[in-house]
Design an enzyme around this catalytic site. Structure first.
Site, PDB file in Angstrom:
ATOM      1  CD  GLU A  50      -2.645   0.894   2.693  1.00 37.62           C
ATOM      2  OE1 GLU A  50      -2.622   0.072   3.224  1.00 37.62           O
ATOM      3  OE2 GLU A  50      -3.604   1.845   2.818  1.00 37.62           O
ATOM      4  NE  ARG A  80       3.962  -7.870  10.965  1.00 37.52           N
ATOM      5  CZ  ARG A  80       3.330  -7.183  10.140  1.00 37.52           C
ATOM      6  NH1 ARG A  80       2.226  -7.766   9.337  1.00 37.52           N
ATOM      7  NH2 ARG A  80       3.466  -6.018   9.554  1.00 37.52           N
ATOM      8  CE  LYS A  91       3.057   0.282   4.930  1.00 41.67           C
ATOM      9  NZ  LYS A  91       2.481   0.134   3.469  1.00 41.67           N
TER      10      LYS A  91
HETATM   11  P1  ATP Z   1       2.949  -1.906   7.888  1.00 41.47           P
HETATM   12  O1  ATP Z   1       2.137  -2.780   9.163  1.00 41.47           O
HETATM   13  O2  ATP Z   1       4.298  -1.732   8.007  1.00 41.47           O
HETATM   14  O3  ATP Z   1       2.003  -0.754   7.403  1.00 41.47           O
HETATM   15  P2  ATP Z   1       1.604  -3.397   5.750  1.00 41.47           P
HETATM   16  O4  ATP Z   1       1.358  -4.790   6.004  1.00 41.47           O
HETATM   17  O5  ATP Z   1       0.210  -2.653   6.227  1.00 41.47           O
HETATM   18  O6  ATP Z   1       2.717  -2.870   6.746  1.00 41.47           O
HETATM   19  P3  ATP Z   1       1.741  -3.503   3.184  1.00 41.47           P
HETATM   20  O7  ATP Z   1       2.131  -2.269   2.354  1.00 41.47           O
HETATM   21  O8  ATP Z   1       0.380  -3.653   2.993  1.00 41.47           O
HETATM   22  O9  ATP Z   1       2.042  -2.996   4.733  1.00 41.47           O
HETATM   23  O10 ATP Z   1       2.579  -4.338   3.013  1.00 41.47           O
HETATM   24  C1  ATP Z   1       2.945  -5.117   1.643  1.00 41.47           C
HETATM   25  C2  ATP Z   1       3.145  -6.586   1.705  1.00 41.47           C
HETATM   26  O11 ATP Z   1       4.462  -6.740   2.568  1.00 41.47           O
HETATM   27  C3  ATP Z   1       2.166  -7.209   2.349  1.00 41.47           C
HETATM   28  O12 ATP Z   1       2.043  -8.495   1.649  1.00 41.47           O
HETATM   29  C4  ATP Z   1       2.643  -7.510   3.667  1.00 41.47           C
HETATM   30  O13 ATP Z   1       2.070  -8.716   4.190  1.00 41.47           O
HETATM   31  C5  ATP Z   1       4.090  -7.751   3.661  1.00 41.47           C
HETATM   32  N1  ATP Z   1       4.660  -7.318   4.902  1.00 41.47           N
HETATM   33  C6  ATP Z   1       4.850  -6.156   5.716  1.00 41.47           C
HETATM   34  N2  ATP Z   1       5.102  -6.058   6.965  1.00 41.47           N
HETATM   35  C7  ATP Z   1       5.929  -7.370   7.054  1.00 41.47           C
HETATM   36  C8  ATP Z   1       6.560  -7.858   7.719  1.00 41.47           C
HETATM   37  N3  ATP Z   1       6.983  -7.439   8.897  1.00 41.47           N
HETATM   38  N4  ATP Z   1       7.159  -9.226   7.514  1.00 41.47           N
HETATM   39  C9  ATP Z   1       6.876  -9.706   6.306  1.00 41.47           C
HETATM   40  N5  ATP Z   1       6.046  -9.113   5.333  1.00 41.47           N
HETATM   41  C10 ATP Z   1       5.570  -8.059   5.411  1.00 41.47           C
HETATM   42 MG    MG Z   2      -1.276  -3.609   4.696  1.00 45.69          MG
END
Ligand code: ATP
Ligand code: MG
Length: 567
Positions: free
Chosen positions: A41, A267, A277
């Site tokens: 995102e 994760r 983020k």
């Molecule tokens: P955040 O919690 O930092 O905002 P998010 O999951 O909302 O992270 P996205 O931009 O939706 O961020 O993530 C893109 C991809 O990265 C998704 O497939 C998500 O599952 C993966 N991802 C995000 N954080 C992690 C993590 N700590 N370990 C492994 N994969 C991750």
């Molecule tokens: Mg997300």
């Protein structure tokens, strides 16, 4: 078990997802194709957790002759910014991966999402619900109590179609109506209790402008986007496990091109690190750090500026593996992967971080000798570098004591030490200012000690140096962990910012470097001998300043602290 990556001729660890792919390939499922995607995102910069997901998705595609898409999951109209889109592309490329074709945007499928929503309405599988948000919550039930059907659940298909059209035309206020899937209000899985699939949001979208005032929810849009792109394995983190029945429900009832398989993995959580983020954005917005690429940030941009290499990050991701059990990885593992790569590749240099002037009184005034030192002590093929030697040099203040016991293997008044790559010197006199601080040392050198031991005595200590005349000035920034608590994000009573390490940045302004470092570039890491690994700061370089970042120390200084606090 391991699979063989023939291209790089390295053995990479396999994981349970690779095993699923192996079985699918053996059964010729998906016509033997492997198509993955990385779906960020665009609401912030990528961090080390995303690197794990990137390595997994792109790595699976690479190893199995498939392809990986980069798709911006931009169904949420408010938070997204072009800056994030550009940074995400740059980070994926820096890690060494290439997405298939152009980068994609979920928002470019808005027309299709809308058509699929109409299909669901026509099949009697979706309805317009007009409960207020509070009422909808009350109707939803709890984990222990089933929900109740919305009074709007039995609207006719015609009425639903008409209302949904009016929602799209902007005839209603935000919150007046939503479109919901008609599934099961008594399901033990809350995600299946008639989830919302469209809501009214009267805001512009950065890709589609003011074309839409209804926006699809993530669960609806994500699976359809995967299906449109022909994704075979849709990999996501464990918190989406409970969403999988919904992912499958949509794809089962819709006439989509394919039905990807959702697979969840744990994760990455790193101790001493925050990987959210939203929280990282807080540090940026409140100017606690110098932007998203502050070298202390766990963002890919921050790590790049700090001097991390793509190889180090990828090796780390390989080393931690992919599992389905949540755990916390020690940040020391990341630093270990970094040291490993830098030790192999970083050329050596000498840099005096806290200069103390030394005059070698028996060395001829005006004489300059060009000495040679290896670029890399373990790799002769990388040749030698030239080091000018002269009567006036700098050593580090911490490498001298007037008195010390035998453990101090550096320079002591009246004693000898070797200048690295040069001669043995003895300190004869200490010059102090009025306040009693040491300002200069007077030494003498033994001309017979270049590249050989002195006669009849042993000199154990070796210290680094640069000449006064030829060395170049620089600022050096020493970084330490941004947080001094192993789990800054895990305290109920305290904010994560309460655990910021006040000593995470030390600025040394008057450092002196060996002359060869004048041509350093931000992409080139160096080992400053005895001090650690360093690289030129890319941001400062743009404004013509010479600033070096300490990427990582030579050894893990926290291991000692943790051990001693345990005992
Ligand atoms: P955040 O919690 O930092 O905002 P998010 O999951 O909302 O992270 P996205 O931009 O939706 O961020 O993530 C893109 C991809 O990265 C998704 O497939 C998500 O599952 C993966 N991802 C995000 N954080 C992690 C993590 N700590 N370990 C492994 N994969 C991750
Ligand atoms: Mg997300």
């Amino acid at each position: 078990m391991a699979t063989n990556d023939t291209e790089n001729n390295v053995v990479k660890p396999t994981n349970f997802i690779q095993q699923i792919v192996d079985r699918d390939l053996a059964a010729n499922k998906n016509d033997g194709q492997v198509q993955t995607r990385f779906p960020p995102e665009p609401n912030g910069y990528l961090h080390i957790g995303h690197a794990k997901s990137i390595c997994l998705n792109f790595g699976l595609a690479e190893r199995n002759g498939g392809a990986c898409n980069l798709r911006f999951d931009d169904t949420n109209p408010e938070k997204e910014e072009q800056e994030y889109i550009e940074s995400i592309k740059q980070d994926v490329e820096w890690l060494g991966f290439q997405w298939q074709g152009e980068a994609r945007f979920a928002s470019s499928y808005f027309d299709q999402f809308y058509q699929y929503a109409i299909d669901l309405i026509k099949a009697g599988k979706a309805y317009v619900c007009s409960l207020s948000a509070d009422d909808a919550r009350a109707y939803r039930g709890t984990l222990t109590e089933p929900g109740r059907n919305s009074p709007y659940r039995e609207r006719s298909i015609e009425e639903n179609l008409a209302l949904f059209e009016q929602m799209k035309q902007g005839e209603f206020d935000e919150g007046a109506h939503v479109l919901r899937a008609k599934i099961d209000m008594a399901s033990p899985n809350m995600n299946l209790r008639d989830p919302i699939i469209y809501r009214i949001r009267k805001v512009e979208h950065h890709q589609t402008g003011d074309k839409w005032c209804i926006y699809p929810m993530y669960d609806f849009a994500h699976g359809i986007s995967d299906a449109i792109e022909g994704i075979t394995h849709s990999i996501c983190t464990l918190e989406f496990e409970d969403h999988r029945p919904l992912y499958d429900w949509f794809l089962d009832y819709l006439d989509v091109p394919c039905h990807p398989q959702q697979i969840e993995f744990a994760r990455l959580n790193l101790n001493y690190t925050v990987t959210s983020k939203r929280k990282l954005k807080q540090l940026v917005d409140e100017q606690i750090v110098d932007g998203w690429d502050d070298p202390r940030m766990p963002t890919i941009a921050g790590m790049r500026r700090r001097g991390y290499t793509p190889t180090a990050v990828r090796n780390f991701c390989d080393a931690i593996g992919v599992t389905r059990s949540d755990g916390v990885v020690d940040v020391a593992m990341l630093e270990h992967a970094l040291r490993d790569d830098l030790n192999q590749h970083a050329p050596r240099a000498m840099a005096v971080l806290r200069p103390l002037k030394v005059v070698i009184e028996n060395y001829p005034e005006g004489q300059v000798e060009m000495l040679k030192a290896p670029v890399h002590p373990q790799d002769e093929s990388r040749g030698t570098r030239e080091l000018p030697f002269a009567r006036e040099i700098y050593i580090d203040q911490e490498d001298f004591k007037e008195q010390a016991n035998k453990k101090f293997k550096r320079l002591v008044l009246g004693k000898e030490v070797r200048l690295r790559n040069a001669y043995v010197v003895r300190c004869d006199e200490v010059i102090k200012d009025e306040a009693g601080d040491i300002v200069e040392l007077r030494c003498s050198y033994d001309a017979e000690t270049l590249g050989k031991d002195p006669e009849g005595r042993k000199v154990k200590g070796v210290i680094h140096w640069v000449t006064v005349e030829h060395s170049i000035p620089a600022e050096v920034r020493l970084y330490d962990r941004l947080f001094n608590d192993p789990n800054p994000d895990g305290h109920k009573e305290a904010d994560f910012k309460d655990f910021l390490n006040p000593e995470s940045l030390t600025v040394l302004e008057n450092c002196r470097l060996e002359p060869g470092l004048a041509t350093a570039s931000p992409q080139q890491a160096y080992q400053f001998e005895r001090e650690g690994y360093f690289c030129l700061d890319s941001k400062a370089a743009k404004s013509g300043q010479r600033v070096f970042n300490r990427t990582v120390t030579l050894r893990d200084s926290w291991a000692k602290i943790e051990k001693s606090s345990e005992s």
